[in-house]
Enzyme design. Structure first.
Site, PDB file in Angstrom:
ATOM      1  N   ASP A 177       0.814  -1.229   0.000  1.00  0.00           N
ATOM      2  CA  ASP A 177       0.000   0.000   0.000  1.00  0.00           C
ATOM      3  C   ASP A 177       0.846   1.276   0.000  1.00  0.00           C
ATOM      4  OD1 ASP A 177      -2.897  -0.854   0.283  1.00  0.00           O
ATOM      5  OD2 ASP A 177      -2.003  -2.009   1.907  1.00  0.00           O
ATOM      6  N   GLU A 195       0.188   9.451   1.703  1.00  0.00           N
ATOM      7  CA  GLU A 195      -0.413  10.391   2.649  1.00  0.00           C
ATOM      8  C   GLU A 195      -0.451   9.833   4.078  1.00  0.00           C
ATOM      9  OE1 GLU A 195      -4.170  13.082   2.348  1.00  0.00           O
ATOM     10  OE2 GLU A 195      -4.862  11.030   2.566  1.00  0.00           O
ATOM     11  N   ASP A 196      -0.469   8.505   4.213  1.00  0.00           N
ATOM     12  CA  ASP A 196      -0.707   7.932   5.542  1.00  0.00           C
ATOM     13  C   ASP A 196       0.480   7.951   6.499  1.00  0.00           C
ATOM     14  OD1 ASP A 196      -3.473   7.399   5.286  1.00  0.00           O
ATOM     15  OD2 ASP A 196      -2.952   5.811   3.889  1.00  0.00           O
ATOM     16  N   ARG A 216       1.438  -1.811   7.077  1.00  0.00           N
ATOM     17  CA  ARG A 216       1.837  -0.486   6.573  1.00  0.00           C
ATOM     18  C   ARG A 216       2.754   0.247   7.543  1.00  0.00           C
ATOM     19  NH1 ARG A 216      -2.303   3.179   3.727  1.00  0.00           N
ATOM     20  NH2 ARG A 216      -0.261   3.871   3.049  1.00  0.00           N
ATOM     21  N   ARG A 218      -7.686   2.865  12.418  1.00  0.00           N
ATOM     22  CA  ARG A 218      -6.238   3.031  12.212  1.00  0.00           C
ATOM     23  C   ARG A 218      -5.611   4.101  13.120  1.00  0.00           C
ATOM     24  NH1 ARG A 218      -5.043   1.644   6.782  1.00  0.00           N
ATOM     25  NH2 ARG A 218      -6.330  -0.150   6.219  1.00  0.00           N
ATOM     26  N   HIS A 242     -10.972   6.047   6.501  1.00  0.00           N
ATOM     27  CA  HIS A 242     -10.294   7.233   7.008  1.00  0.00           C
ATOM     28  C   HIS A 242     -11.245   8.430   6.986  1.00  0.00           C
ATOM     29  CE1 HIS A 242      -6.216   5.438   5.589  1.00  0.00           C
ATOM     30  NE2 HIS A 242      -6.200   5.451   6.918  1.00  0.00           N
ATOM     31  N   CYS A 285      -5.005  10.218  -0.866  1.00  0.00           N
ATOM     32  CA  CYS A 285      -4.105   9.184  -0.328  1.00  0.00           C
ATOM     33  C   CYS A 285      -2.791   9.112  -1.100  1.00  0.00           C
ATOM     34  CB  CYS A 285      -4.754   7.804  -0.414  1.00  0.00           C
ATOM     35  SG  CYS A 285      -6.461   7.740   0.091  1.00  0.00           S
TER      36      CYS A 285
HETATM   37  N1  GLY Z   1      -5.376   0.063   1.014  1.00  0.00           N
HETATM   38  C1  GLY Z   1      -5.125   1.257   1.668  1.00  0.00           C
HETATM   39  C2  GLY Z   1      -5.223   1.095   3.117  1.00  0.00           C
HETATM   40  O1  GLY Z   1      -5.968   0.240   3.562  1.00  0.00           O
HETATM   41  O2  GLY Z   1      -4.576   1.767   3.867  1.00  0.00           O
END
Ligand code: GLY
Length: 262
Positions: A67, A72-73, A92, A140, A170, A257
């Site tokens: 991913d 952005e995450d 991630r 998350r 999100h 994202c």
């Molecule tokens: N597939 C993007 C996420 O779940 O963070």
């Protein structure tokens, strides 16, 4: 809107990796992403950003993290500091270490902050409105991550507040700020009291994916194939660039994202 970025000069993106077909998804019925198509869509995304007048830093694909194109995450960038997050998705989490060298090219060590365990936070849960940051408490992003994040913001003269969410991945899956007081809202965010002060544009349920548009220097990039959203954004007076994101949608990913904008 007071303070905040009046213009973005830079954007960081990461090329999709072949392993993206194994990325996290809540929509397996959409099928696996077509990697070659995703690369072409990513090319178009970069071209659209350049058309908005920003310099684009393109990081190489990282096959260890399916991913990782959703850059952005693992970081949040404000006009005062960059915050390396602590992604709540286990697969991630390591992305935070891989984004750091790119952040160091733009920020000094005293401008870089970190969310630390047990706090978790992903940038997709952070929506910037001027110098205020709304933070979604999601699967998350946890309470401790939000507490640390707001403390960092306040240390730098910024502010933040929590928004609860129940239905989407999100915060920015369902609500996005387009500057000038304009906000796209869908689903559970349509009636959130936090957002009633804005000019809320309600996105029809069948186009909910396209609530995730991005403002870049008075142009709004809109996902291709969502006519009601395109029309609504044009009627707000913005120049619109359409970019097809079908392959990223298969991984719950949207326009925001795919980049860090600052
Ligand atoms: N597939 C993007 C996420 O779940 O963070």
């Amino acid at each position: 809107m007071k303070e905040g970025f009046s213009v973005f000069n830079n954007v960081i993106v990461r090329r999709p990796c072949r392993a993206m077909v194994e990325g996290i998804t809540s929509n397996p019925q959409l099928g696996k992403p077509d990697y070659e198509k995703a690369l072409l869509q990513h090319d178009s995304y970069i071209a659209a950003l350049k058309e908005c007048g920003v310099a684009v830093t393109v990081l190489p694909a990282d096959e260890r993290y399916p991913d990782s194109c959703f850059v952005e995450d693992p970081a949040v960038i404000t006009r005062k500091c960059a915050i390396i997050t602590n992604p709540g998705a286990a697969s991630r989490n390591g992305e935070k270490d891989e984004i750091l060298p790119a952040i160091r090219k733009f920020f000094t060590e005293d401008q870089i902050e970190y969310i630390k365990s047990p706090g978790t936070l992903e940038g997709g849960d952070v929506m910037m409105v001027g110098d205020h940051f709304y933070v979604g408490r999601s699967a998350r992003t946890n309470e401790e991550g939000i507490r640390q994040f707001i403390a960092i913001l306040e240390k730098h003269g910024l502010s933040g507040s929590e928004v609860t969410l129940e239905e989407v991945l999100h915060l920015k899956t369902g609500v996005n700020y387009l500057e000038n007081g304009n906000m796209l809202v869908s689903g559970e965010f349509v009636h959130k009291p936090e957002f009633t002060q804005y000019n809320r544009v309600e996105i029809p349920e069948e186009e909910a994916y396209a609530a995730n548009c991005i403002w870049v220097n008075d142009t709004v990039i809109v996902p291709e194939g969502y006519p009601a959203v395109e029309k609504a954004v044009r009627s707000l007076g913005y120049k619109v660039i359409l970019v097809d994101t079908s392959e990223f949608r298969k991984l719950d990913g949207g326009l925001s994202c795919l980049s860090l904008r600052f």
